[in-house]
Structures are given as structure tokens and as C-alpha cells.
Design a protein around this motif. Sequence first.
Motif, mmCIF file in Angstrom:
data_model
loop_
_atom_site.group_PDB
_atom_site.id
_atom_site.type_symbol
_atom_site.label_atom_id
_atom_site.label_comp_id
_atom_site.label_asym_id
_atom_site.label_seq_id
_atom_site.Cartn_x
_atom_site.Cartn_y
_atom_site.Cartn_z
ATOM 1 N N LEU A 68 1.033 -1.402 0.105
ATOM 2 C CA LEU A 68 -0.426 -0.201 -0.163
ATOM 3 C C LEU A 68 1.272 1.340 0.466
ATOM 4 O O LEU A 68 0.685 1.932 -0.946
ATOM 5 C CB LEU A 68 -0.675 -0.126 1.787
ATOM 6 N N PHE A 69 1.934 1.064 0.813
ATOM 7 C CA PHE A 69 2.884 2.811 0.479
ATOM 8 C C PHE A 69 4.282 2.183 0.007
ATOM 9 O O PHE A 69 4.822 2.686 0.222
ATOM 10 C CB PHE A 69 2.928 2.743 2.229
ATOM 11 N N ASP A 70 4.522 1.347 -0.550
ATOM 12 C CA ASP A 70 5.503 0.897 -1.689
ATOM 13 C C ASP A 70 6.045 2.071 -2.793
ATOM 14 O O ASP A 70 4.455 2.154 -3.685
ATOM 15 C CB ASP A 70 5.368 -0.343 -1.700
ATOM 16 N N GLY A 71 6.597 2.685 -2.590
ATOM 17 C CA GLY A 71 6.951 3.825 -3.618
ATOM 18 C C GLY A 71 8.544 4.554 -3.489
ATOM 19 O O GLY A 71 8.728 3.531 -3.291
ATOM 20 N N ILE A 72 8.312 5.763 -4.707
ATOM 21 C CA ILE A 72 10.099 6.245 -4.008
ATOM 22 C C ILE A 72 9.629 7.304 -2.774
ATOM 23 O O ILE A 72 9.325 7.553 -2.539
ATOM 24 C CB ILE A 72 10.464 6.748 -5.673
ATOM 25 N N ARG A 73 11.151 7.880 -2.647
ATOM 26 C CA ARG A 73 11.105 8.678 -2.308
ATOM 27 C C ARG A 73 11.169 10.103 -2.756
ATOM 28 O O ARG A 73 12.214 10.508 -3.465
ATOM 29 C CB ARG A 73 12.688 9.075 -1.149
#
Length: 438
Positions: free
Chosen positions: A92-97
Motif C-alpha cells: 500500500l505504501f511502497d513507492g519512491i522517496r
Amino acid sequence: MAPGLLIAAPRSGSGKTTVVLGLQRALARRGARVRGMKCGPDYIDPAFHAAATGAPSFNLDSFAMGTPLLESLASEAGQGADLIVAEGSMGLFDGIRRETGRTGASADIAALFGWPVVLVLDVSGHAQSAAAVALGCARFDPRIEVAGVVLNKVASDRHRRLVEDGMARIGVPVLGALMRNGDLALPERHLGLVQAGETDELDQRLERLADAVEGGLDLDRLVALARPTRLRSLNPGRSLPPPGQRIALASDRAFSFVYPHVLSGWRRAGAEIVPFSPLADEPPPDGCDVCWLPGGYPELHAGRIAQAGRFLDGLRRFSQTRPVHGECGGYMVLGRSLEDGDGGTHPMADLLPVETSYAKRRMHLGYRVACLVEDGAMGAAGRRLVGHEFHYASVVRSDASRDTAFATITDAEGHDLGTAGHRRGLVTGSFFHAIAPA
């Protein structure tokens, strides 16, 4: 404007797609007008959504797309629909910085549109501890609401009761459960699910998923959780402009990785898309002014493509007077040769100075921001595009320099990755899948 909800999970492999497809088909066969949407740069799942619902499914990507484009796509999907069932990507919260709201994470999409999140939990291997995972997801990001959970891969009635006990302690509703059942799994290959068009007995599989979801989940309660899609902007979003007026689009099992929102945007801009099949040895239609070879699985059909003389000769003739562009798999076919997984090397179109191999595998994955080196089918020199790269093939030999490169690229955090792809005459290509203008 249709209400929506987002089906997500704490991690990949939890069963999101199983639940989403089963839910979409179950509601569609009840007579609901359902639209699917997919978070992130995925070109396989939207085709399954379309098969389950009977309507196109678009991608939503908070890094690659600006808010106006995201809202335009959600608005287009929601017109005339009763419900939007969106599917998350990875965790759900996985992405890039990046700054909040521009990370590419599924949570950004839920927050932007005000869609409640239904969390799919793979509870195999734990019981009450699953509640700690759900609680963490519910509290991690105050922008979103975790409205309930669906339990997946439940081992027994006793196991389910133990998990529900944990959920009761934290006050998160359990919206249903799916027992452990290997028969519900969809076939996979190296880039994800086997494509919808290649999946044997797809409709029967979707019906089985719908039966399982209808028998295990409270559909009425799930639908009641949906909230109106929140749209703030009236500005139309910037999508990729069409590369020509009549676009010859390679389209078959070897060439199928096209983002649905890109094709929709081209059509809205007045372009005509004319499909043809390289695997059927069809050349690009003469009446077109540009040829587009999308990604797909040419590495699985390399021998057949090498023998498709009418296609290859027609492609070469086309390229003498009109632009040709290849993305990922299409780029490989525009090169000199392609080595398949068994080590056999097959001649390709020889329109770009590159040789690729699927036998020498290494995963390449991530967002890319490209700046075009010269004018071409994708736009004028200096145009910046946001896209994605996901492949296992490698370049084994290449005449690479800025003088022959398609673009200079960075990753999502701005790190310089040098040059990408090639150009020669009117022919361009790279492993980069364009999503939207930067």
C-alpha cells in the motif's frame, strides 16, 4: 461521478488481483456498471480488469502523472459507472522517496480521490498477529482510511476465528475471507501474470473467482463502503500526444504492453489506431504515417518473428519514409538480433544498432525520466517524458553514444543513468515505456 474504493495489501503476493477480479466480475454479473483502475505502471492487470468488467481499465500513477491527468482519467472512468474498483500495486505504501502525494504509492491515489482502502491480508503463517499488520497500515498514513480487511489463504474455520479475534481487538471490520485454494491462482510468467488474451479459459476462471468472492465476502457491505470520487481540478490533464494521425500499432501476443490511457488519449486527440499482427506476418499498413511497436514478449516468439518475412520487409520499407518507434520488446525487434531463453540467436529487423538477449537475464526495474536527444516520433528534442522500465532482457552488443541515443535518462530521484535506446534515421527505440509528459 461514480464512487470508488481501493483494494490494496501490505505487500505483493497477498492476493489483491484475485479479490479485485472476483469482486469486479461478481458485481458486473449482478448488473452493476463497474470500472477497474490500476495503481502504478502495470500493463497486464488492466486487461484482466477489462475482461472482468467489460469496460477499459486505466492506470493511475502519482509519480508519473500530474494531478490534472489523474483526475481526468478518474473522471473518464467514472462517467456512466456505478462503482470504481481500483487495484493497488505492491504494498500500500511502497513507492519512491519523493514529497507526499508524488511517491507512486497506492496510498497517494486513495488519498487524492478520497477512496476507502480495503486491505487484503495473506494470513497464512499467522493468526492474531495479522491484526498488528492491519493496525500498522491503518495508522501509518493519516491521509487514508482503512475501512476493512479481507482475509486470504485462510487454513480452517478455527484459523479464521483466531484472525477475527485479533481484528476485533483493534476495531477493524472483517469483510470476508477466502480459504486457501490453489485453483483460484492465475498462471504467471517472468513479467507477472500470463496476459489476459493468452490465459486459457479466462472467462471460466473469472467466473470461479466471482463465485469464491461472492461466497466468502459481504459484497453489499463492501459496496456500501465506497465513497464519492473527489475531484478538485477542472483542468484537462496532459497526456502523451499521438505520434501521428494514423498509427500502425503492432498488436498480438508478442506486442501487447500498451497503457490503455495512452491509447485513449491518442483517440481523444483525433488519431486513428490501426492494429496489425507481426506474428501473423502482417506488415505495417501502408495508409499509416507512423508505426508503433509496443512491448510484450518477443523473446518468447523470436523464431517466429525472425521467419515473418512480410512483416520485417514491410517494416524496413515503412521506416524509409515514415517514423517507427519501439518500446522495450518493440525495441528488441528493431535491433539486429534477439537471443531467446534457450540461447538461440534470431535475426531481427536490423534497423537499430543493438543486439539483445533474454538468455542473459537481469531484472531492470524502475521509473525513468527521459529527455529526447533529437526530434522524433515521441516529440521534439528536449521533450521530457516520465515512464517506467521493467524487463529481464539485456543488451549484449550496442553501438551506443549520445550521437545515436534516443534519450538521456535519470531515475525517479534524479540520478543520472546516462543514455537510453537508439535512433537511426526515422527509427527510434528504447526499453523505456512512456507514461506521460514530465
